[in-house]
Design an enzyme around this catalytic site. Structure first.
Site, PDB file in Angstrom:
ATOM      1  CG  ASP A 181       6.437  -5.045  -9.775  1.00  0.00           C
ATOM      2  OD1 ASP A 181       6.995  -4.023 -10.203  1.00  0.00           O
ATOM      3  OD2 ASP A 181       5.269  -5.066  -9.355  1.00  0.00           O
ATOM      4  CD  GLU A 265       7.611  -1.453 -14.161  1.00  0.00           C
ATOM      5  OE1 GLU A 265       6.725  -1.900 -14.879  1.00  0.00           O
ATOM      6  OE2 GLU A 265       7.415  -1.051 -13.017  1.00  0.00           O
ATOM      7  CB  CYS A 332      -4.603 -10.028 -19.391  1.00  0.00           C
ATOM      8  SG  CYS A 332      -5.163 -11.685 -19.003  1.00  0.00           S
ATOM      9  CB  CYS A 339      -7.135 -12.723 -23.124  1.00  0.00           C
ATOM     10  SG  CYS A 339      -7.450 -11.291 -22.073  1.00  0.00           S
ATOM     11  CB  CYS A 355      -8.105 -10.300 -17.058  1.00  0.00           C
ATOM     12  SG  CYS A 355      -8.335  -9.917 -18.809  1.00  0.00           S
ATOM     13  CB  CYS A 358      -9.780 -13.954 -20.158  1.00  0.00           C
ATOM     14  SG  CYS A 358      -8.255 -13.674 -19.252  1.00  0.00           S
ATOM     15  CG  ASP A 365       3.222  -6.192  -6.112  1.00  0.00           C
ATOM     16  OD1 ASP A 365       2.919  -5.200  -6.804  1.00  0.00           O
ATOM     17  OD2 ASP A 365       3.315  -6.163  -4.871  1.00  0.00           O
TER      18      ASP A 365
HETATM   19 ZN    ZN Z   1      -7.270 -11.643 -19.829  1.00  0.00          ZN
END
Ligand code: ZN
Length: 413
Positions: A181, A265, A332, A339, A355, A358, A365
């Site tokens: 990234d 990317e 995430c 999750c 997140c 979770c 990054d």
């Molecule tokens: Zn999560």
């Protein structure tokens, strides 16, 4: 595999040769500017723009009007027109600004596509209408020379020899796969947690640069001291460019040497660096901060790093694979025991990922790099025909095992 490679050397011209080099570059600039002026005039009269062939047809006339053009290799003049054509194409395809007039003393250069001869053994090169020129032979030129570009930089004349040669497709010594990234604070972050901080030579040299610029502003234009200050600025810019170049090559060497497949990317640097000023009716917000950000991005230039990674991975038998940017910064990652939730709220700040479901948290990054790697493996698995016929193609893990990668851990958490 066809390997295209350019070799750059410093020329050691004699006094007469130096005058010739300046004259050739100047004539090419003259032709470029004349063609640009002609096309601008045609545009204002609502006439169709002349393309490369149309402009080349005018060259004999121009040579009659301006006899000094006849002293320059005709091919070099044609190449100048070709450069203009490319500048127009780049503009129409939104890759660059509208072509500008070239100024004397700025990036003086010309290209010779044929009629030259490289004497590799003796470190000399023969150019049409100049003859044999010595160059500082810092390395061997491999392959057949396709064209040469001669340019001036801070008082030095350089030659770039573009070559082509057929080489055996190498087998990469590593089997590891990595996601990468780009960032503003970090130049890049890998999915195994490794990263490299941005190198910002421009930032470091900005005070010094400003000092030279102030000095130049105080001098009478074109005076001896004004020229001195101008040369000082040019030299500083050169140093900044060299530091940046060295840093980028070091980074791309390291990545391409140790990783067989690099997922990135498919990011448009242009979008990242959009002008923050806006228009008169819609002025931009936070102009100062954003232009600072733009400077940081351009200084680190992910675009250049990407370009280098592309050919270096290929030369080493690896692969650079671009995946479309889709929620890579806000998912995430399941690969890290997360999750899989996708939410913009997961990334409240530029640097931190938390997140909302979770509670998994890590450097933003790093999270993106992991997601890019997963997305890359998934799309590679779909692209391979033997996966498409079997039922297991939906399982990206299949791809991971066949490539022999160890699962990633979470470093430093
Ligand atoms: Zn999560």
């Amino acid at each position: 595999m066809l390997r295209r490679q350019a070799y750059r050397f410093e020329l050691r011209p004699s006094g007469q040769q130096l005058r010739n080099l300046r004259q050739f570059a100047g004539s090419c600039r003259f032709v470029y500017n004349k063609a640009l002026a002609l096309n601008t005039a045609r545009y204002n009269k609502k006439e169709k723009r002349l393309g490369y062939a149309g402009l080349c047809a005018l060259l004999p006339n121009w040579k009659r009007e301006h006899p000094f053009l006849s002293e320059v290799p005709a091919q070099a003049l044609q190449q100048a027109l070709k450069n203009l054509e490319r500048a127009y194409t780049n503009f129409f395809e939104k890759r660059s600004e509208f072509p500008k007039f070239k100024k004397k003393g700025q990036r003086e250069s010309f290209r010779v596509p044929q009629g030259f001869e490289v004497d590799k053994g003796n470190g000399r090169i023969k150019l049409p209408k100049i003859g044999w020129l010595r160059y500082r032979k810092s390395q061997e030129v491999l392959g057949a020379a396709k064209n040469v570009t001669i340019s001036e930089s801070c008082g030095k004349w350089l030659i770039a020899v573009q070559t082509e040669r057929e080489v055996e497709t190498p087998l990469h010594r590593s089997t590891s796969v990595v996601g990468l990234d780009w960032g503003v604070v970090r130049l890049y972050t890998l999915s195994n947690g490794a990263y490299r901080e941005q190198c910002q030579p421009l930032k470091r040299y900005l005070p010094k640069l400003a000092k030279w610029q102030r000095r130049m502003a105080r001098k009478r234009k074109f005076s001896r001291n004004w020229k001195k200050a101008k040369a000082g600025i040019a030299k500083l810019h050169q140093r900044i460019a060299n530091i940046r170049k060295e840093f980028q090559h070091r980074s791309s060497n390291e990545i391409s040497k140790n990783r067989a497949v690099v997922f990135v990317e498919d990011l448009q640097v242009r979008n990242m660096c959009k002008s923050s000023k806006g228009t008169k009716d819609q002025p931009g917000k936070q102009v100062a901060q954003k232009s600072g950000l733009n400077r940081a991005i351009l200084d680190g230039s992910p675009f250049e790093l990407r370009r280098q990674l592309e050919y270096k991975t290929e030369w080493r038998g690896g692969l650079l694979y671009a995946v479309p940017p889709q929620n890579t910064s806000r998912t995430c990652p399941v690969a890290l025991g997360g999750c899989g939730q996708v939410s913009a709220d997961n990334r409240k700040t530029q640097a931190k990922f938390v997140c909302v479901k979770c509670g998994l948290s890590a450097n933003a990054d790093f999270i993106s790099a992991v997601n890019i790697r997963e997305a890359g493996l998934a799309s590679l698995a779909c692209a391979q025909p033997w996966h498409a016929v079997s039922a297991s193609w939906q399982e990206p893990t299949e791809g991971i095992h066949s490539l022999g990668v160890e699962p990633v851990g979470i470093p430093g958490l």
